[in-house]
Design a protein around this motif. Structure first.
Motif, PDB file in Angstrom:
ATOM      1  N   ALA A  84       0.829  -1.210   0.000  1.00 23.17           N
ATOM      2  CA  ALA A  84       0.000   0.000   0.000  1.00 23.17           C
ATOM      3  C   ALA A  84       0.860   1.255   0.000  1.00 23.17           C
ATOM      4  N   LEU A  85       1.923   1.258   0.804  1.00 20.41           N
ATOM      5  CA  LEU A  85       2.814   2.423   0.833  1.00 20.41           C
ATOM      6  C   LEU A  85       3.552   2.591  -0.492  1.00 20.41           C
ATOM      7  N   ALA A  86       3.995   1.479  -1.078  1.00 16.43           N
ATOM      8  CA  ALA A  86       4.676   1.565  -2.364  1.00 16.43           C
ATOM      9  C   ALA A  86       3.741   2.100  -3.443  1.00 16.43           C
ATOM     10  N   LEU A  87       2.496   1.647  -3.428  1.00 20.05           N
ATOM     11  CA  LEU A  87       1.509   2.173  -4.363  1.00 20.05           C
ATOM     12  C   LEU A  87       1.300   3.669  -4.154  1.00 20.05           C
ATOM     13  N   HIS A  88       1.175   4.073  -2.901  1.00 18.85           N
ATOM     14  CA  HIS A  88       1.008   5.497  -2.589  1.00 18.85           C
ATOM     15  C   HIS A  88       2.203   6.290  -3.100  1.00 18.85           C
ATOM     16  N   ASP A  89       3.416   5.770  -2.893  1.00 20.93           N
ATOM     17  CA  ASP A  89       4.625   6.447  -3.371  1.00 20.93           C
ATOM     18  C   ASP A  89       4.616   6.591  -4.890  1.00 20.93           C
ATOM     19  N   ALA A  90       4.330   5.483  -5.577  1.00 23.18           N
ATOM     20  CA  ALA A  90       4.366   5.493  -7.039  1.00 23.18           C
ATOM     21  C   ALA A  90       3.269   6.387  -7.617  1.00 23.18           C
ATOM     22  N   LEU A  91       2.089   6.334  -7.017  1.00 23.15           N
ATOM     23  CA  LEU A  91       0.990   7.163  -7.499  1.00 23.15           C
ATOM     24  C   LEU A  91       1.231   8.638  -7.218  1.00 23.15           C
ATOM     25  N   SER A  92       1.866   8.933  -6.100  1.00 21.42           N
ATOM     26  CA  SER A  92       2.224  10.318  -5.814  1.00 21.42           C
ATOM     27  C   SER A  92       3.180  10.850  -6.866  1.00 21.42           C
ATOM     28  N   SER A 102      -4.880   8.489  -0.330  1.00 22.96           N
ATOM     29  CA  SER A 102      -4.913   7.918   1.016  1.00 22.96           C
ATOM     30  C   SER A 102      -4.973   6.402   0.902  1.00 22.96           C
ATOM     31  N   VAL A 103      -4.735   5.725   2.033  1.00 18.22           N
ATOM     32  CA  VAL A 103      -4.809   4.269   2.064  1.00 18.22           C
ATOM     33  C   VAL A 103      -5.996   3.857   2.926  1.00 18.22           C
ATOM     34  N   LYS A 104      -6.684   2.811   2.507  1.00 20.99           N
ATOM     35  CA  LYS A 104      -7.862   2.318   3.207  1.00 20.99           C
ATOM     36  C   LYS A 104      -7.596   0.883   3.663  1.00 20.99           C
ATOM     37  N   TRP A 105      -7.764   0.655   4.949  1.00 19.88           N
ATOM     38  CA  TRP A 105      -7.553  -0.687   5.496  1.00 19.88           C
ATOM     39  C   TRP A 105      -8.575  -1.640   4.899  1.00 19.88           C
ATOM     40  N   PRO A 106      -8.205  -2.875   4.522  1.00 17.04           N
ATOM     41  CA  PRO A 106      -6.855  -3.397   4.654  1.00 17.04           C
ATOM     42  C   PRO A 106      -6.023  -3.325   3.385  1.00 17.04           C
ATOM     43  N   ASN A 107      -6.628  -2.976   2.230  1.00 14.18           N
ATOM     44  CA  ASN A 107      -5.875  -3.257   1.002  1.00 14.18           C
ATOM     45  C   ASN A 107      -6.162  -2.325  -0.175  1.00 14.18           C
ATOM     46  N   ASP A 108      -6.625  -1.111   0.067  1.00 16.40           N
ATOM     47  CA  ASP A 108      -6.962  -0.218  -1.040  1.00 16.40           C
ATOM     48  C   ASP A 108      -6.166   1.077  -0.975  1.00 16.40           C
ATOM     49  N   VAL A 109      -6.019   1.707  -2.132  1.00 19.61           N
ATOM     50  CA  VAL A 109      -5.506   3.074  -2.217  1.00 19.61           C
ATOM     51  C   VAL A 109      -6.589   3.929  -2.858  1.00 19.61           C
ATOM     52  N   LEU A 110      -6.858   5.077  -2.240  1.00 20.59           N
ATOM     53  CA  LEU A 110      -7.920   5.972  -2.681  1.00 20.59           C
ATOM     54  C   LEU A 110      -7.339   7.238  -3.295  1.00 20.59           C
ATOM     55  N   LEU A 111      -8.070   7.788  -4.244  1.00 21.30           N
ATOM     56  CA  LEU A 111      -7.733   9.078  -4.842  1.00 21.30           C
ATOM     57  C   LEU A 111      -8.994   9.925  -4.834  1.00 21.30           C
ATOM     58  N   GLY A 114     -12.216   8.137  -3.886  1.00 22.13           N
ATOM     59  CA  GLY A 114     -12.675   6.977  -4.650  1.00 22.13           C
ATOM     60  C   GLY A 114     -11.602   5.910  -4.718  1.00 22.13           C
ATOM     61  N   LYS A 115     -12.018   4.690  -4.994  1.00 21.64           N
ATOM     62  CA  LYS A 115     -11.067   3.576  -5.031  1.00 21.64           C
ATOM     63  C   LYS A 115     -10.285   3.583  -6.333  1.00 21.64           C
ATOM     64  N   LEU A 116      -8.981   3.727  -6.198  1.00 23.20           N
ATOM     65  CA  LEU A 116      -8.084   3.754  -7.351  1.00 23.20           C
ATOM     66  C   LEU A 116      -7.357   2.438  -7.544  1.00 23.20           C
ATOM     67  N   ALA A 117      -7.014   1.767  -6.439  1.00 18.37           N
ATOM     68  CA  ALA A 117      -6.162   0.576  -6.519  1.00 18.37           C
ATOM     69  C   ALA A 117      -6.526  -0.409  -5.424  1.00 18.37           C
ATOM     70  N   GLY A 118      -6.279  -1.686  -5.700  1.00 13.85           N
ATOM     71  CA  GLY A 118      -6.499  -2.734  -4.722  1.00 13.85           C
ATOM     72  C   GLY A 118      -5.333  -3.706  -4.693  1.00 13.85           C
ATOM     73  N   ILE A 119      -5.220  -4.404  -3.577  1.00 17.26           N
ATOM     74  CA  ILE A 119      -4.114  -5.330  -3.338  1.00 17.26           C
ATOM     75  C   ILE A 119      -4.695  -6.673  -2.899  1.00 17.26           C
ATOM     76  N   LEU A 120      -4.136  -7.770  -3.410  1.00 17.89           N
ATOM     77  CA  LEU A 120      -4.548  -9.108  -3.013  1.00 17.89           C
ATOM     78  C   LEU A 120      -3.310  -9.934  -2.707  1.00 17.89           C
ATOM     79  N   LEU A 121      -3.192 -10.406  -1.462  1.00 16.79           N
ATOM     80  CA  LEU A 121      -2.101 -11.281  -1.061  1.00 16.79           C
ATOM     81  C   LEU A 121      -2.560 -12.728  -1.102  1.00 16.79           C
ATOM     82  N   GLU A 122      -1.726 -13.578  -1.688  1.00 13.94           N
ATOM     83  CA  GLU A 122      -1.945 -15.024  -1.673  1.00 13.94           C
ATOM     84  C   GLU A 122      -0.623 -15.702  -1.370  1.00 13.94           C
ATOM     85  N   SER A 123      -0.697 -16.871  -0.766  1.00 13.80           N
ATOM     86  CA  SER A 123       0.533 -17.564  -0.385  1.00 13.80           C
ATOM     87  C   SER A 123       0.408 -19.044  -0.671  1.00 13.80           C
TER      88      SER A 123
END
Length: 251
Positions: A84-92, A102-111, A114-123
């Motif tokens: 999320a922080l890396a996305l915020h850095d790159a988008l900035s 801004s970042v929205k818990w647990p996995n979104d970045v907002l602009l 509104g929702k601009l980006a999402g993150i999905l972790l899988e292992s």
């Protein structure tokens, strides 16, 4: 915009089309020895959290990072905040200093709310975790509102909100170095600085939110995240740490 160099030792795989970049990264895991990004210009079966479909109009960003970070699931989960922080850095960097990110818990970045980006972790794997971090960004086009569940934030695009137009490959050149910097910070200093940086960018911190986990709904004040990354919600019943939930802002 000035570009940082591509992270040393990190692979880069650019595909014309794939079912899911997360699925492709997991398929590649057995024959890759180091971290690698998998970018697809088109996904046919992109997915989000809890098995939801991820709408992926042409020109948007869909990529996954394969990592073997060491440690178990609890340590791996912290990479959601690194991403999320890396996305915020790159988008900035892409959108400029006036962009309201801004970042929205647990996995979104907002602009602009509104929702601009999402993150999905899988292992995968027992013992040391093989981690795949899937990232989707509405670079050129926001998916139609008809694809949203009730209460979800409206989707927005980088081009629509700021006028900035980047190709997926150009955005990957911003994101990969940003992620490498944040991941190095986690490795060197632990979760505390990641947590502090995430909280400094958190949407609705100190305000009322609603958390839904299955059939249970709680509304209270968002008081941050704990050392595990769980959301801290203060309600009339007291203070609670919630490890997983869907968050709604309402009103």
């Amino acid at each position: 915009m000035g570009l940082a160099p591509w992270p040393e030792g990190t692979g880069r795989h650019v595909l014309a089309e794939v079912d899911s970049t997360n699925a492709e990264a997991l398929r590649l895991a057995a024959r890759l020895t180091g971290p690698a990004w998998v970018l697809a210009r088109r996904q046919t079966a992109g997915r989000g959290r809890r098995g939801r479909a991820w709408a992926d109009p042409e020109g948007n960003f869909a990529a996954s990072l394969l990592l073997r970070p060491g440690g178990g699931p609890a340590e791996a989960a912290r990479y959601s905040f690194v991403a999320a922080l890396a996305l915020h850095d790159a988008l900035s960097q892409a959108a400029g200093p006036m962009a309201r990110l801004s970042v929205k818990w647990p996995n979104d970045v907002l602009l602009n709310g509104g929702k601009l980006a999402g993150i999905l972790l899988e292992s995968a794997g027992a013992g040391p975790v093989t981690l795949v971090i899937g990232i989707g960004v509405n670079l050129l086009e926001a998916p139609p509102a008809t694809t949203l569940e009730d209460g979800a934030l409206p989707p927005v695009s980088l081009a629509g909100e700021t006028g900035q137009r980047l190709s997926p490959e150009e955005f990957l050149d911003l994101l990969a170095p940003a992620f490498a910097r944040r991941a190095a910070d986690l490795q060197a200093h632990g979760f505390a600085p990641i947590r502090a940086a995430w909280l400094a960018r958190a949407a609705r911190l100190g305000e009322a939110i609603t958390a839904r986990t299955g059939a249970v709904t709680r509304t209270g004040r968002f008081d941050g995240i704990d050392d595990s990354g769980a959301l801290i919600l203060t309600t009339a019943a007291g203070r609670e740490a919630i490890p997983a939930a869907d968050i709604y802002f309402g009103g």
